[in-house]
Design an enzyme around this catalytic site. Structure first.
Site, PDB file in Angstrom:
ATOM      1  N   HIS A   1       0.863  -1.370   0.662  1.00  0.00           N
ATOM      2  CA  HIS A   1      -0.101   0.265   0.142  1.00  0.00           C
ATOM      3  C   HIS A   1       1.472   1.419   0.160  1.00  0.00           C
ATOM      4  CE1 HIS A   1      -4.177  -2.022   1.837  1.00  0.00           C
ATOM      5  NE2 HIS A   1      -3.821  -2.402   0.051  1.00  0.00           N
TER       6      HIS A   1
ATOM      7  N   TYR B   1      -8.709   4.869   8.000  1.00  0.00           N
ATOM      8  CA  TYR B   1      -9.667   5.407   8.856  1.00  0.00           C
ATOM      9  C   TYR B   1     -10.140   6.264   8.820  1.00  0.00           C
ATOM     10  CZ  TYR B   1      -4.515   2.627  10.153  1.00  0.00           C
ATOM     11  OH  TYR B   1      -3.808   2.069  10.354  1.00  0.00           O
TER      12      TYR B   1
ATOM     13  N   PRO C   1      -3.819   0.103  18.356  1.00  0.00           N
ATOM     14  CA  PRO C   1      -3.718  -0.467  17.397  1.00  0.00           C
ATOM     15  C   PRO C   1      -3.671   0.250  16.730  1.00  0.00           C
ATOM     16  CG  PRO C   1      -6.057  -1.233  18.414  1.00  0.00           C
ATOM     17  CD  PRO C   1      -4.799  -0.447  19.729  1.00  0.00           C
TER      18      PRO C   1
ATOM     19  N   LYS D   1       1.181  -0.476  14.541  1.00  0.00           N
ATOM     20  CA  LYS D   1       2.687  -0.521  15.218  1.00  0.00           C
ATOM     21  C   LYS D   1       3.092  -1.490  15.986  1.00  0.00           C
ATOM     22  CE  LYS D   1       4.259   3.060  13.291  1.00  0.00           C
ATOM     23  NZ  LYS D   1       4.232   2.561  12.195  1.00  0.00           N
TER      24      LYS D   1
ATOM     25  N   TYR E   1       3.497   6.933  10.188  1.00  0.00           N
ATOM     26  CA  TYR E   1       2.858   5.644   9.522  1.00  0.00           C
ATOM     27  C   TYR E   1       4.107   4.511   8.937  1.00  0.00           C
ATOM     28  CZ  TYR E   1      -0.804   2.100   8.449  1.00  0.00           C
ATOM     29  OH  TYR E   1      -1.587   1.614   8.598  1.00  0.00           O
TER      30      TYR E   1
HETATM   31  P1  FAD Z   1       2.948 -11.762  21.861  1.00  0.00           P
HETATM   32  O1  FAD Z   1       2.436 -12.215  20.644  1.00  0.00           O
HETATM   33  O2  FAD Z   1       1.399 -11.791  22.668  1.00  0.00           O
HETATM   34  O3  FAD Z   1       4.239 -12.485  22.296  1.00  0.00           O
HETATM   35  C1  FAD Z   1       3.705 -13.660  23.371  1.00  0.00           C
HETATM   36  C2  FAD Z   1       3.680 -15.524  23.317  1.00  0.00           C
HETATM   37  O4  FAD Z   1       4.408 -15.155  24.814  1.00  0.00           O
HETATM   38  C3  FAD Z   1       2.954 -15.956  23.149  1.00  0.00           C
HETATM   39  O5  FAD Z   1       2.322 -17.151  22.259  1.00  0.00           O
HETATM   40  C4  FAD Z   1       2.524 -16.087  24.465  1.00  0.00           C
HETATM   41  O6  FAD Z   1       1.919 -17.312  24.215  1.00  0.00           O
HETATM   42  C5  FAD Z   1       4.162 -16.518  25.011  1.00  0.00           C
HETATM   43  N1  FAD Z   1       3.934 -16.542  26.611  1.00  0.00           N
HETATM   44  C6  FAD Z   1       3.380 -15.701  27.437  1.00  0.00           C
HETATM   45  N2  FAD Z   1       3.574 -16.032  28.397  1.00  0.00           N
HETATM   46  C7  FAD Z   1       4.298 -16.886  28.432  1.00  0.00           C
HETATM   47  C8  FAD Z   1       4.794 -17.861  30.041  1.00  0.00           C
HETATM   48  N3  FAD Z   1       4.741 -17.514  31.070  1.00  0.00           N
HETATM   49  N4  FAD Z   1       5.535 -18.972  29.128  1.00  0.00           N
HETATM   50  C9  FAD Z   1       6.182 -19.081  27.531  1.00  0.00           C
HETATM   51  N5  FAD Z   1       4.926 -18.220  26.904  1.00  0.00           N
HETATM   52  C10 FAD Z   1       4.891 -17.314  27.539  1.00  0.00           C
HETATM   53  N6  FAD Z   1      -0.778  -5.007  16.661  1.00  0.00           N
HETATM   54  C11 FAD Z   1      -1.537  -4.048  15.866  1.00  0.00           C
HETATM   55  O7  FAD Z   1      -0.095  -3.367  15.036  1.00  0.00           O
HETATM   56  N7  FAD Z   1      -2.257  -4.254  14.783  1.00  0.00           N
HETATM   57  C12 FAD Z   1      -3.671  -4.656  15.371  1.00  0.00           C
HETATM   58  O8  FAD Z   1      -4.732  -5.114  14.745  1.00  0.00           O
HETATM   59  C13 FAD Z   1      -3.556  -6.073  16.891  1.00  0.00           C
HETATM   60  N8  FAD Z   1      -3.843  -6.681  17.030  1.00  0.00           N
HETATM   61  C14 FAD Z   1      -4.131  -7.412  18.485  1.00  0.00           C
HETATM   62  C15 FAD Z   1      -5.215  -7.882  19.109  1.00  0.00           C
HETATM   63  C16 FAD Z   1      -5.002  -8.471  20.295  1.00  0.00           C
HETATM   64  C17 FAD Z   1      -6.396  -9.144  20.443  1.00  0.00           C
HETATM   65  C18 FAD Z   1      -3.805  -7.815  20.607  1.00  0.00           C
HETATM   66  C19 FAD Z   1      -3.446  -9.125  22.012  1.00  0.00           C
HETATM   67  C20 FAD Z   1      -2.579  -7.323  19.987  1.00  0.00           C
HETATM   68  C21 FAD Z   1      -3.199  -6.698  18.952  1.00  0.00           C
HETATM   69  N9  FAD Z   1      -1.414  -6.451  18.106  1.00  0.00           N
HETATM   70  C22 FAD Z   1      -2.047  -5.531  16.793  1.00  0.00           C
HETATM   71  C23 FAD Z   1      -0.605  -5.450  18.635  1.00  0.00           C
HETATM   72  C24 FAD Z   1       0.137  -6.667  18.059  1.00  0.00           C
HETATM   73  O9  FAD Z   1      -0.234  -8.315  17.690  1.00  0.00           O
HETATM   74  C25 FAD Z   1       1.501  -7.160  19.060  1.00  0.00           C
HETATM   75  O10 FAD Z   1       1.606  -6.314  19.511  1.00  0.00           O
HETATM   76  C26 FAD Z   1       2.175  -8.750  19.206  1.00  0.00           C
HETATM   77  O11 FAD Z   1       1.944  -9.928  19.202  1.00  0.00           O
HETATM   78  C27 FAD Z   1       3.846  -8.793  20.071  1.00  0.00           C
HETATM   79  O12 FAD Z   1       4.115  -9.665  19.626  1.00  0.00           O
HETATM   80  P2  FAD Z   1       5.162  -9.932  20.875  1.00  0.00           P
HETATM   81  O13 FAD Z   1       5.496 -11.089  20.383  1.00  0.00           O
HETATM   82  O14 FAD Z   1       5.758  -8.879  21.731  1.00  0.00           O
HETATM   83  O15 FAD Z   1       3.821 -10.466  21.492  1.00  0.00           O
HETATM   84  C1  DHB Z   2      -4.843  -3.834  10.941  1.00  0.00           C
HETATM   85  C2  DHB Z   2      -5.276  -2.808  11.698  1.00  0.00           C
HETATM   86  C3  DHB Z   2      -4.164  -1.828  12.905  1.00  0.00           C
HETATM   87  O1  DHB Z   2      -4.653  -2.303  14.026  1.00  0.00           O
HETATM   88  C4  DHB Z   2      -4.407  -1.021  11.597  1.00  0.00           C
HETATM   89  O2  DHB Z   2      -3.847   0.403  12.059  1.00  0.00           O
HETATM   90  C5  DHB Z   2      -4.493  -1.151  10.335  1.00  0.00           C
HETATM   91  C6  DHB Z   2      -4.644  -2.632  10.639  1.00  0.00           C
HETATM   92  C7  DHB Z   2      -5.675  -5.284  10.807  1.00  0.00           C
HETATM   93  O3  DHB Z   2      -5.940  -6.028  11.427  1.00  0.00           O
HETATM   94  O4  DHB Z   2      -5.676  -4.850   9.183  1.00  0.00           O
END
Ligand code: FAD
Ligand code: DHB
Length: 393
Positions: free
Chosen positions: A72, A201, A293, A297, A385
């Site tokens: 995009h 948005y 979200p 980021k 962004y």
């Molecule tokens: P996580 O993806 O949370 O990974 C952490 C891992 O550690 C998981 O697999 C978990 O099972 C594991 N873990 C936890 N505790 C333990 C333990 N005690 N022992 C062993 N393993 C453990 N970001 C966006 O940019 N856009 C979005 O639309 C968006 N939607 C989201 C929706 C939801 C419901 C959530 C929760 C997050 C969303 N995010 C979004 C944020 C994005 O998904 C996260 O920033 C990203 O997943 C971060 O990655 P991470 O690896 O730091 O953490």
């Molecule tokens: C999506 C999620 C976001 O938080 C965003 O800013 C843009 C797109 C998505 O899930 O597609």
């Protein structure tokens, strides 16, 4: 068992770190409390910064995102149904973002990890850490009814917001900064073509809406709703009606309705925990910081953290220099706070706040109008962004 780096959590932060370390000849073991199907099945983020896609290519996992990801060059903003365009590429010297779901990223990471013999322990229960202040930290956990123990040089907490690692930093050292929002995003996935080729948005009097996608056949839509809302109160027709209202008549008419196959509520939160290193423990990704979200980021920030950290660990192992690991927390946090600022700001100009009076709403509209008219303001939005630069030396 003994390894160089023990990684807790096999989400984006943990798996990008594992692949980066492996590519630099540093040994690691990843310990995850869930199984692969569960982590791969979590529907989360959708937008990757260019630097994240470039890292995937660099790690040799860029083929599918190049083929299936949607590049995009800009996005749309809407004020009460009237759209205007932000041209990222024109405003940032050609930078773009790629729409490619986090689930797909996870599949690519796990496939590569299997091929490269990276050790991942799935279904690990009751992870505890010890020796973080000394020279020989260790990880203990239960796996298939046996107690396991891993000695390592460093532990990296990539275990997300609800993880355990952050809790091993003494309260006297930890500084937590937080903003809670009283609303969340209700998101759906449906196999219908997206209403618009780029994201929208939308700020609407009734609340925020976002039109996104996963492919040309699969749409992802979100609407702002109260944070305790029950998704069951939103049958598909109610969701589509509200979405179309908020996107306005022009785009609303282009929304293809269809049965949703996923519907869930995500809370909004801003959160930073400092420092990101204590003794032999590092934190990366959501374990250390959460953004609302709106700026897309979350995943990209997690990737930036582990890029910095893997370079620092390489300097430590290959050159015997601890400069990088000593500076990791400060350098990561500097960039984290900029993303916190951007995500908070973008949320603040696009959402309906419960305490918003007519004055506050006029200010929001004035700010959006200003962005529409000012190239300088558009450039500020665009460069944040697409992702601020990350210098990893
Ligand atoms: P996580 O993806 O949370 O990974 C952490 C891992 O550690 C998981 O697999 C978990 O099972 C594991 N873990 C936890 N505790 C333990 C333990 N005690 N022992 C062993 N393993 C453990 N970001 C966006 O940019 N856009 C979005 O639309 C968006 N939607 C989201 C929706 C939801 C419901 C959530 C929760 C997050 C969303 N995010 C979004 C944020 C994005 O998904 C996260 O920033 C990203 O997943 C971060 O990655 P991470 O690896 O730091 O953490
Ligand atoms: C999506 C999620 C976001 O938080 C965003 O800013 C843009 C797109 C998505 O899930 O597609």
């Amino acid at each position: 068992m003994r390894t160089q780096i023990g990684i807790i959590g096999a989400g984006p932060a943990g798996m990008f770190l594992a692949l980066l370390l492996q590519s630099r000849g540093i040994e690691c073991v990843v310990i995850e409390q869930r199984n692969r199907e569960y982590v791969e099945g979590r529907v989360r983020a959708g937008v990757l910064e260019q630097s994240t896609v470039e890292l995937m290519r660099h790690l040799g996992i860029g083929e599918r995102v190049a083929r299936e990801g949607l590049v995009h060059r800009g996005t749309h903003l809407a004020i009460d149904g009237k759209l205007f365009h932000i041209d990222f590429a024109a405003l940032t010297g050609g930078k773009t973002v790629t729409v490619y779901g986090q689930q797909e990223v996870m599949r690519d990471l796990y496939d590569a990890a299997v091929q490269r013999d990276i050790a991942i322990v799935w279904d690990a229960e009751g992870v505890t850490l010890s020796g973080l202040e000394g020279d020989l930290p260790a990880i203990d956990f239960r796996h298939r009814d046996a107690l396991e123990h891993i000695d390592c040089d460093y532990v990296v907490g990539c275990d997300g917001f609800h993880g355990v690692c952050r809790k091993f930093i003494p309260a006297s050292v930890l500084n937590v900064f937080e903003r809670a929002y009283s609303f969340g995003w209700l998101g759906i996935l449906a196999d219908v073509p997206p209403a618009n080729p780029e994201l929208i948005y939308a700020n609407h009097e009734r609340g925020f809406a976002l039109a996104s996608m996963r492919s040309n056949e699969r749409s992802r839509y979100y609407i702002q709703c109260p944070q305790n809302e029950d998704a069951a109160q939103w049958p598909d027709e109610r969701f589509w009606d509200e979405l179309c209202l908020r996107l306005g008549p022009e785009i609303g008419a282009k929304v293809t309705r269809g049965p949703s196959f996923e519907k869930s509520l995500a809370p909004l939160r801003s959160f930073v925990s400092e420092p990101m290193r204590w003794g032999r423990l590092f934190l990366a990704g959501d374990a250390a910081h959460i953004v609302p979200p709106t700026g897309a980021k979350g995943v990209n920030l997690a990737v930036a953290d582990v890029r910095l950290l893997s370079t620092a660990l390489e300097q430590y192992y290959k050159q015997g220099s601890s400069r990088g690991i000593d500076n990791y927390s400060r350098r990561a946090l500097e960039r984290v706070w900029k993303a916190e600022r951007f995500s908070w700001w973008f949320t603040s100009i696009t959402h309906r706040f419960p305490d918003m009076d007519a004055f506050a709403r006029r200010l929001q509209i004035a700010e959006l109008n200003y962005i529409q008219e000012s190239r300088a303001a558009q450039q500020v939005l665009a460069e944040n962004y697409v992702g601020l630069p990350l210098e990893v030396d």
